[in-house]
Write a protein that holds these residues in place. Structure first.
Motif, short mmCIF file in Angstrom:
data_model
loop_
_atom_site.label_atom_id
_atom_site.label_comp_id
_atom_site.label_asym_id
_atom_site.label_seq_id
_atom_site.Cartn_x
_atom_site.Cartn_y
_atom_site.Cartn_z
N ASN A 92 0.82 -1.20 0.00
CA ASN A 92 0.00 0.00 0.00
C ASN A 92 0.87 1.26 0.00
OD1 ASN A 92 -2.42 1.23 0.09
ND2 ASN A 92 -2.95 0.57 2.17
N CYS A 93 0.52 2.20 -0.83
CA CYS A 93 1.24 3.47 -0.86
C CYS A 93 1.12 4.19 0.48
CB CYS A 93 0.67 4.34 -1.98
SG CYS A 93 1.21 6.06 -1.89
N PRO A 94 2.19 4.86 0.91
CA PRO A 94 2.17 5.56 2.20
C PRO A 94 1.04 6.58 2.29
CG PRO A 94 4.38 5.54 1.31
CD PRO A 94 3.49 4.95 0.26
N LEU A 95 0.58 7.09 1.17
CA LEU A 95 -0.48 8.08 1.25
C LEU A 95 -1.87 7.46 1.12
CD1 LEU A 95 1.08 11.03 -0.75
CD2 LEU A 95 1.12 10.55 1.69
N GLY A 96 -1.93 6.26 0.60
CA GLY A 96 -3.18 5.51 0.57
C GLY A 96 -4.39 6.29 0.12
N LEU A 97 -4.27 7.02 -0.95
CA LEU A 97 -5.38 7.84 -1.40
C LEU A 97 -6.43 7.02 -2.13
CD1 LEU A 97 -3.26 10.84 -2.61
CD2 LEU A 97 -4.66 10.69 -0.56
N PRO A 98 -7.64 7.55 -2.22
CA PRO A 98 -8.69 6.83 -2.92
C PRO A 98 -8.39 6.77 -4.41
CG PRO A 98 -9.42 9.05 -2.36
CD PRO A 98 -8.09 8.86 -1.72
N GLY A 99 -8.84 5.73 -5.05
CA GLY A 99 -8.64 5.58 -6.48
C GLY A 99 -7.19 5.32 -6.85
N CYS A 100 -6.43 4.87 -5.88
CA CYS A 100 -5.01 4.61 -6.13
C CYS A 100 -4.86 3.66 -7.30
CB CYS A 100 -4.38 4.01 -4.89
SG CYS A 100 -2.71 3.48 -5.14
N GLY A 101 -4.00 4.03 -8.24
CA GLY A 101 -3.75 3.17 -9.38
C GLY A 101 -4.62 3.52 -10.57
N GLU A 102 -5.78 4.08 -10.32
CA GLU A 102 -6.69 4.43 -11.41
C GLU A 102 -6.49 5.89 -11.85
OE1 GLU A 102 -10.48 3.59 -9.69
OE2 GLU A 102 -9.65 1.79 -8.76
N LEU A 105 -3.62 10.91 -8.90
CA LEU A 105 -3.73 12.00 -7.93
C LEU A 105 -2.59 12.04 -6.92
CD1 LEU A 105 -7.50 11.56 -7.21
CD2 LEU A 105 -6.43 13.15 -8.81
N CYS A 106 -1.89 10.93 -6.79
CA CYS A 106 -0.95 10.82 -5.70
C CYS A 106 0.45 11.25 -6.13
CB CYS A 106 -0.90 9.39 -5.20
SG CYS A 106 0.42 9.06 -4.05
N PRO A 107 1.09 12.09 -5.34
CA PRO A 107 2.43 12.55 -5.69
C PRO A 107 3.48 11.45 -5.69
CG PRO A 107 1.81 13.34 -3.51
CD PRO A 107 0.59 12.72 -4.11
N LEU A 108 3.18 10.33 -5.07
CA LEU A 108 4.16 9.24 -5.06
C LEU A 108 3.86 8.20 -6.13
CD1 LEU A 108 4.50 8.49 -1.25
CD2 LEU A 108 6.18 9.57 -2.73
N GLN A 109 2.74 8.41 -6.80
CA GLN A 109 2.21 7.32 -7.62
C GLN A 109 3.22 6.67 -8.56
OE1 GLN A 109 -1.22 8.06 -10.22
NE2 GLN A 109 -2.11 6.38 -9.09
N GLN A 110 3.94 7.48 -9.29
CA GLN A 110 4.82 6.91 -10.31
C GLN A 110 5.82 5.92 -9.70
OE1 GLN A 110 6.40 9.97 -12.72
NE2 GLN A 110 6.62 8.64 -14.51
N ASP A 111 6.53 6.39 -8.66
CA ASP A 111 7.48 5.51 -8.00
C ASP A 111 6.79 4.28 -7.42
OD1 ASP A 111 9.75 7.22 -8.33
OD2 ASP A 111 8.89 8.52 -6.77
N TRP A 112 5.66 4.56 -6.79
CA TRP A 112 5.06 3.49 -6.01
C TRP A 112 4.49 2.38 -6.88
CZ3 TRP A 112 6.56 3.47 -1.27
CH2 TRP A 112 6.10 2.46 -0.47
N GLN A 113 3.80 2.76 -7.91
CA GLN A 113 3.20 1.74 -8.78
C GLN A 113 4.27 0.85 -9.38
OE1 GLN A 113 -0.03 1.11 -8.89
NE2 GLN A 113 -0.20 2.74 -7.36
N ASN A 114 5.41 1.44 -9.60
CA ASN A 114 6.54 0.70 -10.12
C ASN A 114 6.97 -0.41 -9.15
OD1 ASN A 114 8.75 0.01 -11.68
ND2 ASN A 114 10.05 1.59 -10.74
S1 FES Z 1 -2.11 6.66 -3.30
FE1 FES Z 1 -1.74 5.36 -5.01
S2 FES Z 1 0.40 5.59 -5.34
FE2 FES Z 1 0.00 6.91 -3.68
#
Ligand code: FES
Ligand code: FES
Lengths: 152, 152
Positions: A92-102, A105-114
Motif C-alpha cells: 500500500n502506498c504511504p499516502l493511501g489515497l482513494p482511487g489509487c492506481g486508477e 492524484l498521488c504525488p508518489l504514484q509513479q514511483d510506487w506503482q513501479n
Molecule cells: S495513493 Fe496510489 S500511489 Fe500513492
DNA sequence: AAGTATTAAGACTATTATATCTTAATATAG
DNA sequence: CTATATTAAGATATAATAGTCTTAATACTT
C-alpha cells in the motif's frame, strides 16, 4: 506490504510442510506449531482457512494432520496470503489515497506503482516449491527460534 | 510497508500544510482535519508528535496553529514516518524471520532486500517540497473525499 | 464397540490500534 | 483583566487483531 500474523504464520507453516511432506503423509499441526513456535490453536484456525481454500487437505484422528492439496509448484505465495488475509493490500502506498492506481492524484504514484508491480509479480510467481528449495539450501535452523525473537 | 493510520494522516497533513503554509502563518489543526477528513483530536495528537520531533512548530491561542519548523525541502517522508511510527518496519518481508538482512536464512531474501533498499532510498530522499509540488500539478481535489472512501 | 488421536468450530479473553472526550495551559484581543 | 481561540495532555471508549480454551466430530487402533 501489510500482512497479518495469520498470513505470516500460514506461509511459514506451508513452507515447512512442503519441506517435511514430500511424500503423501499427513503432518500434525502440533508438529508444525512446535517447530515454528506458533500457538497451536491459532495455527489450527489458520490452516483451516487454507484447507477451505483447497490449498491444504486435512484428516482427523490418528495418523491425521494436514498436507498440501496439490503439488508445491502449483501453490504460490499469493494463493496462501489471499486465502488468509482476504482483504489485504499488497504494498500500500504511504499516502493511501482513494482511487489509487486508477487516477493520477498521488504525488508518489509513479514511483510506487513501479514497486508495487514488481512485488505483485513476485508474490504471484514464487511457489512453495521455490521457497522450500531455497530454504533447504540455507541454514535449516531458520525456523527454530523462540517465538519472542521473531520480528513478525 | 506497514504504516499506521497515524503516519498516513501525519503525512497527508504535512503535505497539505506545505501547500497552504508557504508563508510563515500558522494553520489551525481544525482546518487541516476538516480538509482531510481526519478526526480532529486524533490529528492533534499526531501533530503533537511531529512538533516534539521538531518537524512542526505550534502556537496556542488565537491565530495559533501549526506550521513547518524548517524548509520543506529539508523534511523527508522518512522524517515524518519515523517520528510517528517509532518502531515501524519499512517493507517487512512476508516471512519476517529473525535476523532479517543480516543472515541469509530467508528464501525470499534476495528479492526482498532488493525492493527494500529501493523503497528505503525513496522515502529518505523524497521531501515535502517534492510531494507538495507534485500534488499541486495534479487534481487539487485529491484530498477532498469523504473519510469512508479513503483506503487507508 | 471402546478408547484415543487428531482436526473443526465456536466462544471467550487479551492486546494493540484507532478514535473520542474532557480538562488544562497558553496566547491574543478587547 | 477577562473572554476567547487554540494546542497540550491524558483519560476513556471502540474496534481490530491476536491468542486461548472448550467441546464436537471423525478416523484409526485394539
Ligand atoms: S495513493 Fe496510489 S500511489 Fe500513492
Ligand atoms: S525474512 Fe528477511 S528477507 Fe525474508
Amino acid at each position: 506490504m501489510h500482512l497479518s500474523k495469520s498470513s505470516i504464520y500460514g506461509l511459514r507453516a506451508s513452507i515447512l510442510l512442503t519441506k517435511m511432506g514430500g511424500d503423501k503423509n499427513y503432518v500434525t499441526i502440533r508438529e508444525l506449531s512446535d517447530e515454528l513456535n506458533i500457538p497451536f490453536h491459532f495455527l489450527t484456525k489458520i490452516l483451516q482457512e487454507l484447507s477451505k481454500a483447497e490449498i491444504l487437505e486435512s484428516l482427523r484422528g490418528p495418523n491425521g494432520g494436514v498436507r498440501l492439496a496439490k503439488p508445491p509448484n502449483r501453490i504460490t505465495l499469493k494463493d496462501i496470503v489471499t486465502s488468509i488475509d482476504v482483504k489485504y493490500d499488497i504494498l500500500n502506498c504511504p499516502l493511501g489515497l482513494p482511487g489509487c492506481g486508477e487516477h493520477s492524484l498521488c504525488p508518489l504514484q509513479q514511483d510506487w506503482q513501479n514497486f508495487k508491480l514488481k512485488v505483485e509479480r513476485m508474490i504471484s510467481e514464487v511457489t512453495l516449491e521455490d521457497l522450500s528449495a531455497r530454504s533447504k539450501n540455507n541454514d535449516n535452523d531458520m525456523y527454530h527460534r523462540t517465538h519472542n525473537h521473531l520480528n513478525a
